[in-house]
Write an enzyme that holds these catalytic residues in place. Structure first.
Site, PDB file in Angstrom:
ATOM      1  N   LYS A 159       0.836  -1.215   0.000  1.00 55.49           N
ATOM      2  CA  LYS A 159       0.000   0.000   0.000  1.00 55.49           C
ATOM      3  C   LYS A 159       0.860   1.249   0.000  1.00 55.49           C
ATOM      4  O   LYS A 159       0.590   2.198  -0.729  1.00 55.49           O
ATOM      5  CB  LYS A 159      -0.922  -0.004   1.222  1.00 55.49           C
ATOM      6  CG  LYS A 159      -2.036  -1.012   1.091  1.00 55.49           C
ATOM      7  CD  LYS A 159      -3.156  -0.755   2.059  1.00 55.49           C
ATOM      8  CE  LYS A 159      -4.263  -1.785   1.863  1.00 55.49           C
ATOM      9  NZ  LYS A 159      -4.951  -2.135   3.077  1.00 55.49           N
ATOM     10  N   LYS A 161     -11.608  -6.240  -2.418  1.00 61.36           N
ATOM     11  CA  LYS A 161     -12.480  -5.078  -2.644  1.00 61.36           C
ATOM     12  C   LYS A 161     -11.755  -4.029  -3.476  1.00 61.36           C
ATOM     13  O   LYS A 161     -12.312  -3.420  -4.379  1.00 61.36           O
ATOM     14  CB  LYS A 161     -12.856  -4.445  -1.293  1.00 61.36           C
ATOM     15  CG  LYS A 161     -13.658  -5.352  -0.385  1.00 61.36           C
ATOM     16  CD  LYS A 161     -13.659  -4.878   1.069  1.00 61.36           C
ATOM     17  CE  LYS A 161     -13.367  -6.013   2.012  1.00 61.36           C
ATOM     18  NZ  LYS A 161     -13.505  -5.750   3.434  1.00 61.36           N
ATOM     19  N   LYS A 182      -5.571 -12.002  -5.844  1.00 61.94           N
ATOM     20  CA  LYS A 182      -6.494 -12.345  -4.753  1.00 61.94           C
ATOM     21  C   LYS A 182      -7.793 -11.555  -4.915  1.00 61.94           C
ATOM     22  O   LYS A 182      -7.753 -10.391  -5.307  1.00 61.94           O
ATOM     23  CB  LYS A 182      -5.800 -11.954  -3.435  1.00 61.94           C
ATOM     24  CG  LYS A 182      -6.507 -12.368  -2.190  1.00 61.94           C
ATOM     25  CD  LYS A 182      -5.893 -11.701  -0.975  1.00 61.94           C
ATOM     26  CE  LYS A 182      -6.324 -10.254  -0.849  1.00 61.94           C
ATOM     27  NZ  LYS A 182      -5.994  -9.593   0.407  1.00 61.94           N
TER      28      LYS A 182
HETATM   29  P1  TYM Z   1     -10.188  -7.852   5.578  1.00 61.88           P
HETATM   30  O1  TYM Z   1     -11.256  -6.913   6.003  1.00 61.88           O
HETATM   31  O2  TYM Z   1      -9.381  -7.486   4.386  1.00 61.88           O
HETATM   32  O3  TYM Z   1     -10.774  -9.284   5.307  1.00 61.88           O
HETATM   33  C1  TYM Z   1     -11.621  -9.959   6.227  1.00 61.88           C
HETATM   34  C2  TYM Z   1     -11.330 -11.435   6.221  1.00 61.88           C
HETATM   35  O4  TYM Z   1     -11.513 -11.980   4.907  1.00 61.88           O
HETATM   36  C3  TYM Z   1     -10.332 -12.688   4.515  1.00 61.88           C
HETATM   37  N1  TYM Z   1     -10.166 -12.532   3.066  1.00 61.88           N
HETATM   38  C4  TYM Z   1      -9.962 -13.552   2.211  1.00 61.88           C
HETATM   39  N2  TYM Z   1      -9.878 -14.877   2.417  1.00 61.88           N
HETATM   40  C5  TYM Z   1      -9.675 -15.665   1.324  1.00 61.88           C
HETATM   41  N3  TYM Z   1      -9.565 -15.171   0.069  1.00 61.88           N
HETATM   42  C6  TYM Z   1      -9.646 -13.853  -0.189  1.00 61.88           C
HETATM   43  N4  TYM Z   1      -9.555 -13.386  -1.426  1.00 61.88           N
HETATM   44  C7  TYM Z   1      -9.857 -12.966   0.916  1.00 61.88           C
HETATM   45  N5  TYM Z   1      -9.996 -11.615   1.040  1.00 61.88           N
HETATM   46  C8  TYM Z   1     -10.176 -11.374   2.352  1.00 61.88           C
HETATM   47  C9  TYM Z   1      -9.204 -12.014   5.277  1.00 61.88           C
HETATM   48  O5  TYM Z   1      -8.079 -12.862   5.383  1.00 61.88           O
HETATM   49  C10 TYM Z   1      -9.862 -11.741   6.610  1.00 61.88           C
HETATM   50  O6  TYM Z   1      -9.820 -12.885   7.436  1.00 61.88           O
HETATM   51  N6  TYM Z   1      -6.520  -6.798   8.799  1.00 61.88           N
HETATM   52  C11 TYM Z   1      -7.790  -7.504   8.638  1.00 61.88           C
HETATM   53  C12 TYM Z   1      -8.871  -7.064   9.615  1.00 61.88           C
HETATM   54  C13 TYM Z   1      -8.510  -7.178  11.069  1.00 61.88           C
HETATM   55  C14 TYM Z   1      -8.426  -8.398  11.813  1.00 61.88           C
HETATM   56  C15 TYM Z   1      -8.126  -7.986  13.150  1.00 61.88           C
HETATM   57  C16 TYM Z   1      -8.577  -9.735  11.479  1.00 61.88           C
HETATM   58  C17 TYM Z   1      -8.266  -6.152  11.906  1.00 61.88           C
HETATM   59  N7  TYM Z   1      -8.048  -6.632  13.179  1.00 61.88           N
HETATM   60  C18 TYM Z   1      -7.965  -8.936  14.147  1.00 61.88           C
HETATM   61  C19 TYM Z   1      -8.416 -10.687  12.497  1.00 61.88           C
HETATM   62  C20 TYM Z   1      -8.106 -10.275  13.820  1.00 61.88           C
HETATM   63  C21 TYM Z   1      -8.302  -7.233   7.236  1.00 61.88           C
HETATM   64  O7  TYM Z   1      -7.983  -6.228   6.643  1.00 61.88           O
HETATM   65  O8  TYM Z   1      -9.207  -8.150   6.807  1.00 61.88           O
END
Ligand code: TYM
Length: 330
Positions: free
Chosen positions: A112, A195, A192
């Site tokens: 990013k 969004k 991947k």
């Molecule tokens: P985020 O909001 O990008 O995504 C939420 C969850 O969806 C999973 N994910 C995917 N899994 C498989 N294939 C994909 N293409 C895909 N895109 C998204 C992500 O791995 C995630 O589990 N940093 C985190 C949010 C967060 C968090 C936390 C997660 C903040 N604090 C504490 C766990 C524990 C994030 O940006 O996820």
């Protein structure tokens, strides 16, 4: 006792990558581990430029979509991160003891930050807040997709470093819980599903919109004509079959692709049927929740109350161990 915590950013609609990588697992785990906590991490969604009205809308939509997907407020706490101020309090505490180099090496930061002229410090500190999210509840299992594994490694380092200085064994070292669908690729089959890349299928999209996206989606690039035998192992559509279709259908797809008995469109039509079968009840529940918004608000209020009780207890102990407890007359 195992404690489950996970989070999702309200930075866009819930898509099938999130659903297959994480949310479907949250729904299973809430049955096995009462007291699991699931958080809409809105403080994480403000590390870049954003529109305030849109964020408000997306926070709401994310909570509604999670409930519609099957998060059950009688089993798990669903809440907004910004309703529990202890997340940022613990994050600051961890920041004071965090080597900057480890943060600069995080892949997501490099990806990013590489595109930005002026990098907000929040982007660098993002995984520290993520560690605070988890450790605030002393959670030891975190159901996530594969892209979060590196952040969890850092969460373990943070727990270890704090424990070594202030209280051996106080924070557990949280481990990721991955599913067989830990990395869902986008419809382009190249990156991947994400969004920010616009290569998603939204969980609440109509049957027709899903079909319009599936129809042109990438398949085995070597299969040019319908009569060419395909290789399901390299086909993203086959991966989605494994996620949505029954085992017998997956076996049928495998055979019919390799023998060219089906063309890619035939295969996609079958996938569409199974996807729609799983997603239609979610869409119906989401509509019911839109008609009855107080159910979403009540669930979030209950969830935040439960989360705050645990968070306050953790912070009391953290502050006591760090010499930050309330002063007394000696
Ligand atoms: P985020 O909001 O990008 O995504 C939420 C969850 O969806 C999973 N994910 C995917 N899994 C498989 N294939 C994909 N293409 C895909 N895109 C998204 C992500 O791995 C995630 O589990 N940093 C985190 C949010 C967060 C968090 C936390 C997660 C903040 N604090 C504490 C766990 C524990 C994030 O940006 O996820």
């Amino acid at each position: 006792m195992t404690r489950i915590f996970s989070g999702i950013q309200p930075s866009g609609e819930l898509h099938i990558g999130n659903y297959l990588g994480a949310i479907r697992n949250w729904i299973t785990l809430q049955q096995q581990h009462t007291g699991s906590l699931f958080c809409v991490v809105d403080y994480h969604a403000i590390t870049g430029n954003y529109d305030t009205d849109l964020l408000r809308q997306r926070r709401w939509d994310m909570a509604r979509s999670l409930l519609a997907s099957g998060i059950d407020p009688s089993k798990a706490a669903l809440f907004m991160q910004s309703d529990v101020p202890e997340h940022t309090e613990l994050s600051w505490i961890f920041t004071t003891n965090q080597p900057i180099g480890d943060l600069e090496r995080q892949t997501q930061f490099k990806d990013k930050a590489g595109t930005m002229e002026s990098i907000p410090a929040g982007l660098l500190m993002y995984p520290v807040l993520q560690a605070a999210d988890i450790l605030l509840y002393r959670a030891d299992r975190v159901p996530v997709g594969e892209d979060q594994v590196q952040h969890l490694e850092l969460s373990r380092d943070i727990a270890r470093r704090w424990n070594a200085r202030f209280g051996e064994g106080f924070f557990p070292e949280p481990q990721p819980l991955l599913t067989p669908t830990r990395r869902i690729m986008g419809l382009d089959g190249k990156a991947k599903m994400s969004k920010s890349l616009g290569n998603t299928i939204g969980l609440l999209e109509s049957d027709d919109d899903i079909w319009q996206k599936l129809r042109p989606a990438a398949t085995d690039p070597q299969r040019v004509r319908k009569s060419d035998p395909g290789n399901p192992d390299v086909c993203n559509i086959f991966q989605l079959h494994k996620a949505f279709s029954p085992e017998a259908t997956v076996a049928e797809v495998d055979t019919n692709c390799r023998t060219a008995a089906w063309g890619c469109i035939d295969c996609k039509k079958v996938l569409h049927t199974h996807m729609v079968a799983e997603l239609t009840p979610i869409r119906t529940r989401a509509q019911l929740l839109a008609d009855e918004p107080s159910r979403v608000l009540d669930a979030l209020a209950d969830g935040a109350r439960t989360a705050r009780t645990i968070a306050q207890e953790t912070m009391r102990e953290v502050k006591q161990r760090m010499g930050l407890d309330p002063l007394k007359v000696s």
